[in-house]
Design an enzyme around this catalytic site. Structure first.
Site, PDB file in Angstrom:
ATOM      1  N   LYS A 273       0.859  -1.179   0.000  1.00  0.00           N
ATOM      2  CA  LYS A 273       0.000   0.000   0.000  1.00  0.00           C
ATOM      3  C   LYS A 273       0.895   1.229   0.000  1.00  0.00           C
ATOM      4  CE  LYS A 273      -3.621   2.195   2.710  1.00  0.00           C
ATOM      5  NZ  LYS A 273      -4.572   2.014   3.813  1.00  0.00           N
TER       6      LYS A 273
ATOM      7  N   LYS B 185      -2.373  -1.481  -3.781  1.00  0.00           N
ATOM      8  CA  LYS B 185      -3.192  -0.285  -3.682  1.00  0.00           C
ATOM      9  C   LYS B 185      -2.341   0.970  -3.733  1.00  0.00           C
ATOM     10  CE  LYS B 185      -6.160   1.689  -0.198  1.00  0.00           C
ATOM     11  NZ  LYS B 185      -6.578   1.564   1.177  1.00  0.00           N
TER      12      LYS B 185
HETATM   13  C1  PBG Z   1      -6.972   3.327   5.641  1.00  0.00           C
HETATM   14  C2  PBG Z   1      -7.522   3.143   4.278  1.00  0.00           C
HETATM   15  C3  PBG Z   1      -7.422   4.088   3.250  1.00  0.00           C
HETATM   16  C4  PBG Z   1      -8.123   3.561   2.170  1.00  0.00           C
HETATM   17  C5  PBG Z   1      -8.643   2.324   2.543  1.00  0.00           C
HETATM   18  N1  PBG Z   1      -8.245   2.068   3.862  1.00  0.00           N
HETATM   19  C6  PBG Z   1      -6.858   5.434   3.206  1.00  0.00           C
HETATM   20  C7  PBG Z   1      -5.590   5.788   3.801  1.00  0.00           C
HETATM   21  O1  PBG Z   1      -4.667   4.970   3.917  1.00  0.00           O
HETATM   22  O2  PBG Z   1      -5.497   6.938   4.190  1.00  0.00           O
HETATM   23  C8  PBG Z   1      -8.277   4.280   0.876  1.00  0.00           C
HETATM   24  C9  PBG Z   1      -9.272   3.757  -0.069  1.00  0.00           C
HETATM   25  C10 PBG Z   1      -9.637   4.689  -1.138  1.00  0.00           C
HETATM   26  O3  PBG Z   1      -9.015   5.753  -1.352  1.00  0.00           O
HETATM   27  O4  PBG Z   1     -10.603   4.366  -1.830  1.00  0.00           O
HETATM   28  N2  PBG Z   1      -6.447   2.297   6.299  1.00  0.00           N
END
Ligand code: PBG
Length: 330
Positions: free
Chosen positions: A202, A256
């Site tokens: 991520k 992601k």
């Molecule tokens: C947080 C999380 C995030 C997303 C999913 N879980 C955002 C972040 O890390 O700030 C983002 C998903 C999206 O942008 O659609 N654990």
């Protein structure tokens, strides 16, 4: 690759000349089985409110969730992903609302499991950001995000979600060592069959902006997430992250954001024999949706982007288009 023959005898357009022939040689095929539908949940009753930065996306109160799930089950979407918009009154420095058995996620899991049994899977993020007053995924002390101390509360969050009936636990915070510890705790507590989907790779991304509005952590977030989420310049590091999480017991891994990271999906697929999932995140969704709404592109772009994920090697995609696409594919 050896190419035999040459033009004019060899003509690749022959296979493309008719619709039936194109279908015949098609290498990938997007189906409803590839879709995971995210759902935003908000406190209260009988309310459906729109998310400003994500046209066409709404937050539902728990009692309204069946509206979405009825449709998802009808289309045979395999799984939903639940995300809470937690009232700022319930947020604190340590995100303790994450382990409240009456928080929005727990209520939603109980309702869905009771009403739909195993007709649809439920996946839940394991991370603290929807619950912390500072908007970070972990415990914050003197400006630093604590790794090991955060894992302890993530374990409790995982066990609670499993107890409520969550099928797939999805740690999404990028802490070191959490998959192994969560797997061990689940097994010890008789949740051997609860799956773990690790958000293994991520990236610290600006594509998450609209999501943070949707869950209400945008204004509260102090600083950025670069000490735990990955640097978007790196790809070898993503493979290391994935290898570690597989070793620690992940059943599936997530990459992601999605489309700008197709190279990572592809190399993950080539390097590991484990289901690779992708997340077409909120910023990707909103850019595409806005362009469609303004008639800059036509809506076939949605299928095109999701097919690109399949081509890169994803087994499934979390996408805010899931509902719309499932209806279209039907
Ligand atoms: C947080 C999380 C995030 C997303 C999913 N879980 C955002 C972040 O890390 O700030 C983002 C998903 C999206 O942008 O659609 N654990």
């Amino acid at each position: 690759m050896i190419i035999t023959g040459k033009y004019p005898n060899l003509r690749l357009r022959r296979n493309r000349k008719t619709d039936w022939s194109r279908r015949l040689v098609q290498e990938n095929n997007l189906s409803v089985n590839d879709l995971i539908l995210p759902i935003f949940i908000v406190d209260g009753k009988n309310k459906i409110e729109s998310v400003k930065s994500m046209p066409g996306i709404y937050r539902h109160t728990v009692d309204k969730i069946p509206l979405i799930i009825d449709r998802a089950v009808k289309y045979k979407i395999p799984m939903v992903a639940l995300f809470p918009h937690t009232s700022s009154k319930l947020k604190n420095n340590s995100g303790l609302e994450a382990i409240n058995e009456n928080n929005l996620i727990c209520k939603a899991i109980r309702l869905i499991k009771k009403k739909y049994k195993n007709k649809i899977g439920i996946m839940c993020d394991v991370a603290l950001d929807p619950y912390t007053s500072h908007g970070h995924d972990g415990l914050l002390e003197k400006g630093k995000i604590l790794n090991d101390e955060t894992i302890e509360i993530l374990i409790r969050q995982s066990l609670l979600q499993a107890e409520m009936g969550c099928d797939v636990i999805a740690p999404s915070d990028m802490m070191d060592g959490r998959i192994g510890k969560i797997r061990k705790a689940l097994d010890k507590n008789k949740f051997q069959n609860v799956q773990i989907l690790s958000y293994a790779a991520k990236y610290a991304s600006s594509f998450y902006g609209p999501f943070r509005e949707a869950v209400g952590s945008k204004r509260s977030l102090k600083g950025d997430k670069k000490t735990y989420q990955m640097d978007f310049n790196n790809s070898a590091e993503a493979l290391r992250e994935i290898a570690l999480d597989i070793k620690e017991g992940a059943d599936m891994v997530m990459i992601k954001p999605g489309m700008p990271y197709l190279d990572i999906i592809k190399s993950a697929k080539e390097n590991f024999k484990i289901p690779i999932l992708a997340y077409q995140v909120s910023g990707e969704y909103s850019m595409i949706k806005n362009a469609i709404n303004k008639k800059i592109v036509d809506k076939n772009i949605i299928i095109e982007t999701l097919s690109a994920f399949k081509r890169a090697g994803a087994s499934a995609v979390v996408t805010y288009f899931a509902d719309e696409v499932a209806k279209f594919l039907e």
